[in-house]
Scaffold this motif. Structure first.
Motif, PDB file in Angstrom:
ATOM      1  N   THR A 168      28.557  40.074  66.685  1.00  0.00           N
ATOM      2  CA  THR A 168      29.108  39.057  65.800  1.00  0.00           C
ATOM      3  C   THR A 168      29.860  38.000  66.593  1.00  0.00           C
ATOM      4  N   PHE A 169      30.603  38.423  67.617  1.00  0.00           N
ATOM      5  CA  PHE A 169      31.328  37.479  68.469  1.00  0.00           C
ATOM      6  C   PHE A 169      30.356  36.559  69.208  1.00  0.00           C
ATOM      7  N   GLN A 170      29.266  37.132  69.689  1.00  0.00           N
ATOM      8  CA  GLN A 170      28.272  36.312  70.380  1.00  0.00           C
ATOM      9  C   GLN A 170      27.656  35.290  69.435  1.00  0.00           C
ATOM     10  N   SER A 171      27.346  35.688  68.225  1.00  0.00           N
ATOM     11  CA  SER A 171      26.773  34.732  67.267  1.00  0.00           C
ATOM     12  C   SER A 171      27.799  33.656  66.901  1.00  0.00           C
ATOM     13  N   PHE A 172      29.088  34.028  66.867  1.00  0.00           N
ATOM     14  CA  PHE A 172      30.138  33.043  66.629  1.00  0.00           C
ATOM     15  C   PHE A 172      30.167  32.007  67.753  1.00  0.00           C
ATOM     16  N   LEU A 173      30.086  32.468  69.014  1.00  0.00           N
ATOM     17  CA  LEU A 173      30.073  31.544  70.153  1.00  0.00           C
ATOM     18  C   LEU A 173      28.860  30.626  70.102  1.00  0.00           C
ATOM     19  N   LEU A 174      27.707  31.182  69.786  1.00  0.00           N
ATOM     20  CA  LEU A 174      26.490  30.368  69.732  1.00  0.00           C
ATOM     21  C   LEU A 174      26.557  29.332  68.618  1.00  0.00           C
ATOM     22  N   THR A 175      27.060  29.750  67.459  1.00  0.00           N
ATOM     23  CA  THR A 175      27.160  28.822  66.338  1.00  0.00           C
ATOM     24  C   THR A 175      28.180  27.726  66.621  1.00  0.00           C
ATOM     25  N   LEU A 176      29.326  28.112  67.179  1.00  0.00           N
ATOM     26  CA  LEU A 176      30.342  27.130  67.509  1.00  0.00           C
ATOM     27  C   LEU A 176      29.862  26.208  68.623  1.00  0.00           C
ATOM     28  N   PHE A 211      33.373  20.903  76.189  1.00  0.00           N
ATOM     29  CA  PHE A 211      33.985  22.139  75.703  1.00  0.00           C
ATOM     30  C   PHE A 211      32.975  22.991  74.940  1.00  0.00           C
ATOM     31  N   PHE A 212      32.267  22.379  74.007  1.00  0.00           N
ATOM     32  CA  PHE A 212      31.312  23.148  73.222  1.00  0.00           C
ATOM     33  C   PHE A 212      30.090  23.551  74.042  1.00  0.00           C
ATOM     34  N   ASP A 213      29.789  22.782  75.076  1.00  0.00           N
ATOM     35  CA  ASP A 213      28.725  23.177  75.998  1.00  0.00           C
ATOM     36  C   ASP A 213      29.119  24.449  76.754  1.00  0.00           C
ATOM     37  N   ILE A 214      30.389  24.553  77.125  1.00  0.00           N
ATOM     38  CA  ILE A 214      30.871  25.771  77.786  1.00  0.00           C
ATOM     39  C   ILE A 214      30.751  26.969  76.849  1.00  0.00           C
ATOM     40  N   LEU A 228      28.729  27.409  74.300  1.00  0.00           N
ATOM     41  CA  LEU A 228      27.325  27.754  74.123  1.00  0.00           C
ATOM     42  C   LEU A 228      26.772  28.464  75.349  1.00  0.00           C
ATOM     43  N   SER A 229      27.125  27.985  76.524  1.00  0.00           N
ATOM     44  CA  SER A 229      26.626  28.603  77.754  1.00  0.00           C
ATOM     45  C   SER A 229      27.168  30.012  77.946  1.00  0.00           C
ATOM     46  N   VAL A 230      28.425  30.217  77.620  1.00  0.00           N
ATOM     47  CA  VAL A 230      29.000  31.566  77.722  1.00  0.00           C
ATOM     48  C   VAL A 230      28.312  32.501  76.728  1.00  0.00           C
ATOM     49  N   GLY A 231      28.075  32.021  75.523  1.00  0.00           N
ATOM     50  CA  GLY A 231      27.365  32.834  74.531  1.00  0.00           C
ATOM     51  C   GLY A 231      25.963  33.200  74.972  1.00  0.00           C
ATOM     52  N   LEU A 232      25.281  32.267  75.604  1.00  0.00           N
ATOM     53  CA  LEU A 232      23.932  32.551  76.100  1.00  0.00           C
ATOM     54  C   LEU A 232      23.952  33.476  77.316  1.00  0.00           C
ATOM     55  N   ALA A 233      24.953  33.301  78.179  1.00  0.00           N
ATOM     56  CA  ALA A 233      25.014  34.110  79.395  1.00  0.00           C
ATOM     57  C   ALA A 233      25.276  35.582  79.079  1.00  0.00           C
ATOM     58  N   PHE A 234      26.142  35.839  78.116  1.00  0.00           N
ATOM     59  CA  PHE A 234      26.476  37.223  77.785  1.00  0.00           C
ATOM     60  C   PHE A 234      25.637  37.784  76.654  1.00  0.00           C
ATOM     61  N   GLY A 235      24.686  37.011  76.163  1.00  0.00           N
ATOM     62  CA  GLY A 235      23.854  37.427  75.045  1.00  0.00           C
ATOM     63  C   GLY A 235      23.163  38.767  75.206  1.00  0.00           C
ATOM     64  N   PRO A 236      22.476  39.005  76.302  1.00  0.00           N
ATOM     65  CA  PRO A 236      21.775  40.282  76.439  1.00  0.00           C
ATOM     66  C   PRO A 236      22.714  41.479  76.533  1.00  0.00           C
ATOM     67  N   LEU A 263      26.994  25.053  69.038  1.00  0.00           N
ATOM     68  CA  LEU A 263      26.075  24.041  68.516  1.00  0.00           C
ATOM     69  C   LEU A 263      26.794  22.788  68.040  1.00  0.00           C
ATOM     70  N   ALA A 264      28.118  22.844  67.928  1.00  0.00           N
ATOM     71  CA  ALA A 264      28.881  21.647  67.567  1.00  0.00           C
ATOM     72  C   ALA A 264      28.770  20.587  68.655  1.00  0.00           C
ATOM     73  N   GLY A 265      28.430  21.001  69.865  1.00  0.00           N
ATOM     74  CA  GLY A 265      28.227  20.042  70.950  1.00  0.00           C
ATOM     75  C   GLY A 265      27.134  19.040  70.636  1.00  0.00           C
ATOM     76  N   THR A 266      26.157  19.457  69.853  1.00  0.00           N
ATOM     77  CA  THR A 266      25.089  18.546  69.438  1.00  0.00           C
ATOM     78  C   THR A 266      25.658  17.421  68.580  1.00  0.00           C
ATOM     79  N   GLY A 267      26.570  17.759  67.696  1.00  0.00           N
ATOM     80  CA  GLY A 267      27.217  16.743  66.872  1.00  0.00           C
ATOM     81  C   GLY A 267      28.050  15.788  67.701  1.00  0.00           C
ATOM     82  N   TYR A 268      28.765  16.337  68.688  1.00  0.00           N
ATOM     83  CA  TYR A 268      29.543  15.480  69.576  1.00  0.00           C
ATOM     84  C   TYR A 268      28.630  14.565  70.391  1.00  0.00           C
TER      85      TYR A 268
END
Length: 116
Positions: free
Chosen positions: A78-86, A45-48, A50-58, A88-93
């Motif tokens: 701000t929404f993109q940074s929220f997606l990227l930060t959230l 879930f968190f990988d998705i 992060l990937s969506v945040g990176l895909a729409f980043g530019p 990163l929880a995948g690393t903890g999982y």
């Protein structure tokens, strides 16, 4: 190239989520979702996210930044940074999943013991 890698990651994570759900459904005797399944679903879930945040980043960058293809505003940034930060929880999982494997493989703990 970078966007195709991100799309691959999104599809792989969705497939992992589907595999977990199918494996729980196949187990008709015990329909309980185990700790392993929860951890794997969290990673996917968190990988998705992060990937969506990176895909729409530019595209979500504010137009004032003069990035190519930027048509966003401050709220989209701000929404993109929220997606990227959230995301990163995948690393903890992933770390928890590695700890789970350590307990199961090295110390031979059963699911019932880990669930406590």
């Amino acid at each position: 190239m970078f966007h195709s890698l991100i799309l691959y990651t999104i599809f792989r994570a969705i497939r992992e989520d589907g595999d977990v759900v199918r494996s729980v459904n196949r187990n008709q005797d015990n329909k309980k979702i185990t700790s392993y399944h929860r951890l794997l679903m969290g990673v996917a879930f968190f990988d998705i996210l992060l990937s969506v945040g990176l895909a729409f980043g530019p595209f979500l960058q504010p137009t004032e930044t003069e990035f190519p293809y930027a048509f966003g505003n401050q709220k989209s940034c701000t929404f993109q940074s929220f997606l990227l930060t959230l995301g990163l929880a995948g690393t903890g999982y992933s770390a928890c999943l590695m700890f789970y494997y350590l307990l199961v493989i090295r110390y031979n703990l059963k699911e019932r013991t880990i669930a406590r």
